[in-house]
Scaffold this motif. Sequence first.
Motif, mmCIF file in Angstrom:
data_model
loop_
_atom_site.group_PDB
_atom_site.id
_atom_site.type_symbol
_atom_site.label_atom_id
_atom_site.label_comp_id
_atom_site.label_asym_id
_atom_site.label_seq_id
_atom_site.Cartn_x
_atom_site.Cartn_y
_atom_site.Cartn_z
ATOM 1 N N VAL A 171 59.470 45.899 -56.823
ATOM 2 C CA VAL A 171 58.682 46.551 -55.777
ATOM 3 C C VAL A 171 59.397 46.499 -54.434
ATOM 4 O O VAL A 171 60.078 45.510 -54.124
ATOM 5 C CB VAL A 171 57.297 45.869 -55.662
ATOM 6 N N SER A 172 59.241 47.562 -53.632
ATOM 7 C CA SER A 172 59.740 47.591 -52.256
ATOM 8 C C SER A 172 58.589 47.843 -51.295
ATOM 9 O O SER A 172 57.707 48.665 -51.578
ATOM 10 C CB SER A 172 60.785 48.696 -52.073
ATOM 11 N N ILE A 173 58.600 47.150 -50.159
ATOM 12 C CA ILE A 173 57.545 47.257 -49.152
ATOM 13 C C ILE A 173 58.206 47.358 -47.777
ATOM 14 O O ILE A 173 59.225 46.699 -47.525
ATOM 15 C CB ILE A 173 56.608 46.037 -49.212
ATOM 16 N N ALA A 174 57.623 48.187 -46.896
ATOM 17 C CA ALA A 174 58.254 48.422 -45.590
ATOM 18 C C ALA A 174 57.278 48.203 -44.442
ATOM 19 O O ALA A 174 56.141 48.681 -44.474
ATOM 20 C CB ALA A 174 58.811 49.840 -45.527
ATOM 21 N N ALA A 175 57.752 47.485 -43.422
ATOM 22 C CA ALA A 175 57.040 47.351 -42.152
ATOM 23 C C ALA A 175 57.790 48.200 -41.131
ATOM 24 O O ALA A 175 58.915 47.864 -40.751
ATOM 25 C CB ALA A 175 56.986 45.899 -41.703
ATOM 26 N N LYS A 178 63.749 53.404 -62.000
ATOM 27 C CA LYS A 178 64.985 53.055 -62.689
ATOM 28 C C LYS A 178 66.158 53.812 -62.075
ATOM 29 O O LYS A 178 66.113 55.031 -61.899
ATOM 30 C CB LYS A 178 64.872 53.387 -64.179
ATOM 31 N N GLY A 179 67.207 53.081 -61.718
ATOM 32 C CA GLY A 179 68.384 53.685 -61.117
ATOM 33 C C GLY A 179 68.272 53.934 -59.626
ATOM 34 O O GLY A 179 69.215 54.428 -59.007
ATOM 35 N N GLU A 180 67.139 53.583 -59.026
ATOM 36 C CA GLU A 180 66.922 53.804 -57.599
ATOM 37 C C GLU A 180 67.210 52.535 -56.808
ATOM 38 O O GLU A 180 66.927 51.431 -57.268
ATOM 39 C CB GLU A 180 65.474 54.242 -57.365
ATOM 40 N N GLU A 181 67.789 52.686 -55.631
ATOM 41 C CA GLU A 181 67.994 51.555 -54.736
ATOM 42 C C GLU A 181 66.662 51.171 -54.087
ATOM 43 O O GLU A 181 65.841 52.044 -53.762
ATOM 44 C CB GLU A 181 69.011 51.903 -53.649
ATOM 45 N N ALA A 182 66.458 49.873 -53.890
ATOM 46 C CA ALA A 182 65.198 49.400 -53.312
ATOM 47 C C ALA A 182 64.949 49.996 -51.925
ATOM 48 O O ALA A 182 63.810 50.329 -51.583
ATOM 49 C CB ALA A 182 65.198 47.876 -53.247
ATOM 50 N N LYS A 183 65.997 50.147 -51.133
ATOM 51 C CA LYS A 183 65.834 50.728 -49.799
ATOM 52 C C LYS A 183 65.379 52.178 -49.894
ATOM 53 O O LYS A 183 64.531 52.628 -49.116
ATOM 54 C CB LYS A 183 67.136 50.627 -49.011
ATOM 55 N N SER A 184 65.936 52.920 -50.853
ATOM 56 C CA SER A 184 65.525 54.314 -51.048
ATOM 57 C C SER A 184 64.055 54.390 -51.430
ATOM 58 O O SER A 184 63.324 55.285 -50.988
ATOM 59 C CB SER A 184 66.384 54.971 -52.128
ATOM 60 N N THR A 185 63.623 53.436 -52.256
ATOM 61 C CA THR A 185 62.204 53.381 -52.627
ATOM 62 C C THR A 185 61.338 53.171 -51.399
ATOM 63 O O THR A 185 60.322 53.854 -51.207
ATOM 64 C CB THR A 185 61.949 52.243 -53.619
ATOM 65 N N ALA A 186 61.720 52.215 -50.551
ATOM 66 C CA ALA A 186 60.930 51.925 -49.353
ATOM 67 C C ALA A 186 60.836 53.146 -48.450
ATOM 68 O O ALA A 186 59.748 53.493 -47.962
ATOM 69 C CB ALA A 186 61.540 50.742 -48.608
ATOM 70 N N LEU A 187 61.949 53.825 -48.233
ATOM 71 C CA LEU A 187 61.949 55.023 -47.403
ATOM 72 C C LEU A 187 61.054 56.106 -48.013
ATOM 73 O O LEU A 187 60.258 56.745 -47.316
ATOM 74 C CB LEU A 187 63.375 55.554 -47.257
#
Length: 268
Positions: free
Chosen positions: A127-131, A163-172
């Motif tokens: 999981v990715s979460i962004a503030a 799958k195959g995604e960068e965590a930062k890309s997910t957060a964005l």
Amino acid sequence: MGPKSARVYETIREWINSGKLAPGDKLPSERTLVDELEIGRTALRQVLARLVTEKALEVRDRSSYIVPAGRASVDAVSVTSPGELEPWQIHGERTVYDNPWVQLALVDVEPPGVDRFEHHVVKLHHVSIAAVLDDQDRVLMLWRYRFVPDQWGWELPGGIVDKGEEAKSTALREVEEETGWRPDSLEHVVTYQPMIGMVDSPHEIFVGRGATRVGAPTDAEEAGHIEWVPLSDIPGLMARGDLMGSGTLVALLHVLAARGGSAPTAAR
């Protein structure tokens, strides 16, 4: 704060967070920064004043700036690891339940000096979460209902890393899909496990400043009431129990700690 000032702010922040500027280091002179970062002196001073307010920098002799010696960094950690101890032995694993969302397994383990037994392990998603913060010291949040605890509360945007995604890309991506705001940038601050004894679900926390409104949220299932919440409200919301989810709490505690925010007090 305009685009150029925001860029310079993020650049100096990155120098500090990456260790390029270590605790106790002096920032280059204003003249050097003006030339190197291609910014006017007045705009630069506004950026530096903000960093001082956030306690990322301290002023010395009215015109020089240093990174506070007490600022947390890897190099500043004094405690040492006790060395390699004997780990648990893993003899095997069997799946009890499995679907695309959750897996339950029984793992045959043997702790040092203890008889072997089967330990339940729940495997969930990464999981990715962004503030995301703005220039008024507000954080982008959603007011949501969660049926499992039967509770309404404030959460930060975030979601499952594909799958195959960068965590930062997910957060964005998740911020934009859930709120309609596109972050200017995000910086990774910590990866943690929310329930380390039994659940495997890496949570990655990102923090950034600045966002551009690009439209309405596109994720109708996840989107809730969207609001820029003042950071000064966070301790009170925490004490009142209005902040939901460990990712939201970890991210906001990091933000408050980085800026010297006060800790919440117990609700009365």
